[in-house]
Design an enzyme around this catalytic site. Structure first.
Site, mmCIF file in Angstrom:
data_model
loop_
_atom_site.group_PDB
_atom_site.id
_atom_site.type_symbol
_atom_site.label_atom_id
_atom_site.label_comp_id
_atom_site.label_asym_id
_atom_site.label_seq_id
_atom_site.Cartn_x
_atom_site.Cartn_y
_atom_site.Cartn_z
ATOM 1 N N THR A 32 0.838 -1.209 0.000
ATOM 2 C CA THR A 32 0.000 0.000 0.000
ATOM 3 C C THR A 32 0.873 1.259 0.000
ATOM 4 O OG1 THR A 32 -1.711 -1.172 1.211
ATOM 5 C CG2 THR A 32 -1.766 1.224 1.361
ATOM 6 N N GLY A 86 6.163 -0.743 -0.087
ATOM 7 C CA GLY A 86 7.012 0.386 0.270
ATOM 8 C C GLY A 86 7.323 0.419 1.757
ATOM 9 N N GLY A 101 0.548 4.969 5.801
ATOM 10 C CA GLY A 101 -0.767 4.934 5.152
ATOM 11 C C GLY A 101 -1.797 4.161 5.958
ATOM 12 N N GLU A 107 -0.533 -5.253 6.047
ATOM 13 C CA GLU A 107 0.787 -5.386 5.402
ATOM 14 C C GLU A 107 1.616 -6.447 6.127
ATOM 15 O OE1 GLU A 107 1.234 -0.824 3.710
ATOM 16 O OE2 GLU A 107 2.024 -1.281 5.673
HETATM 17 C C1 5RP Z 1 1.350 2.183 4.219
HETATM 18 C C2 5RP Z 1 2.816 1.980 4.226
HETATM 19 C C3 5RP Z 1 3.591 2.498 3.050
HETATM 20 O O1 5RP Z 1 4.317 1.465 2.503
HETATM 21 C C4 5RP Z 1 4.517 3.588 3.515
HETATM 22 O O2 5RP Z 1 3.742 4.573 4.203
HETATM 23 C C5 5RP Z 1 5.255 4.231 2.362
HETATM 24 O O3 5RP Z 1 4.375 4.950 1.575
HETATM 25 P P1 5RP Z 1 4.834 5.736 0.280
HETATM 26 O O4 5RP Z 1 5.268 4.726 -0.721
HETATM 27 O O5 5RP Z 1 3.592 6.490 -0.140
HETATM 28 O O6 5RP Z 1 5.936 6.669 0.693
HETATM 29 O O7 5RP Z 1 3.399 1.425 5.110
HETATM 30 O O8 5RP Z 1 0.775 1.765 5.437
#
Ligand code: 5RP
Length: 234
Positions: A32, A86, A101, A107
């Site tokens: 995500t 990510g 996120g 995750e």
């Molecule tokens: C969501 C996450 C994402 O992997 C993390 O926040 C990185 O986000 P982005 O790729 O938008 O920088 O852990 O819960």
């Protein structure tokens, strides 16, 4: 290169990295966030070459389906060959902070059944010590204040992420002020607080590979080669 361009670059590198896994019966774990979204968009071009995906959030499931990729309930899937996601921070042990996120619990669940966890990130996410990014903790709503007091006793400064409800119906405390030197131990301590669903440290099950988008191109980091070297990006 901008941060967005670096995200596109690592997403494409992740696709190249996992191409051998794209088989007619393969189900891919998908994370995500904005970097994971770049990966989903790249993966979509190959949607006829694999069976489908397990998603780590409702948003990811929607994006996958929007591309015509089948999304499977994890209860119907025993294991995944690969999970791509990510991170908010990554250290040289490939311990991560995730959950910016608010999708950290799903995750972590998807990562737990994946043989290989490929983390994709731009260079701003590589750190020597985890904790500058506030550590997200998913909490059962009625336990919010009780959990916050326990976190203060552990030395953290929890801040309620107002207005956010996770896909699981819970709330997020973002813990500021941590300098995390033993991520495995802290992950376990936080998860042992009654009312915590899980926290955003991925240390007991770290990433296996980190594809890091840098101004000099994509660096492929594993724990073996990261501990053997030092300098910028470990
Ligand atoms: C969501 C996450 C994402 O992997 C993390 O926040 C990185 O986000 P982005 O790729 O938008 O920088 O852990 O819960």
């Amino acid at each position: 290169m901008t941060q967005d361009e670096l995200k596109q670059l690592v997403a494409q590198a992740a696709l190249d990295y996992i191409k051998p896994e794209l088989q007619p019966n393969a189900i891919i774990g998908v994370g995500t966030g904005s970097t994971a979204n770049c990966f989903i968009d790249a993966l979509a071009k190959y949607k006829d070459e694999f069976k489908g995906a397990v998603a780590s959030s409702d948003a990811t499931a929607d994006r996958l389906r929007g591309h015509g990729i089948d999304v499977f309930d994890m209860n119907d899937v025993e294991s995944l060959s690969v999970y791509v996601d990510g991170a908010d921070e990554a250290n040289r042990k490939l311990h991560l902070i995730k959950g910016g996120g608010a999708a950290l619990t799903r995750e972590k669940i998807v990562a737990s059944i994946s043989k290989k966890f490929v983390c994709i990130a731009d260079e701003s996410k590589a750190v020597e010590t985890l904790g500058a990014f506030p550590l997200p903790v998913e909490v059962i709503p009625m336990a919010r204040s009780a959990v916050a007091r326990k976190i203060v006793a552990l030395g953290g400064n929890p801040v309620y992420r107002e207005g956010v409800v996770t896909d699981n119906g819970n709330v997020i405390l973002d813990v500021h002020g941590l300098s995390i030197t033993d991520a495995v131990s802290l992950e376990s301590k936080l998860n042992n607080i009654v009312g915590v669903v899980t926290n955003g440290l991925f240390a007991a099950r770290p990433a296996d590979v980190l594809l890091l988008g840098t101004k000099d191109g994509v660096k492929t980091l594993t724990v073996i080669n990261t501990s053997a070297s030092s300098g910028e990006f470990f």
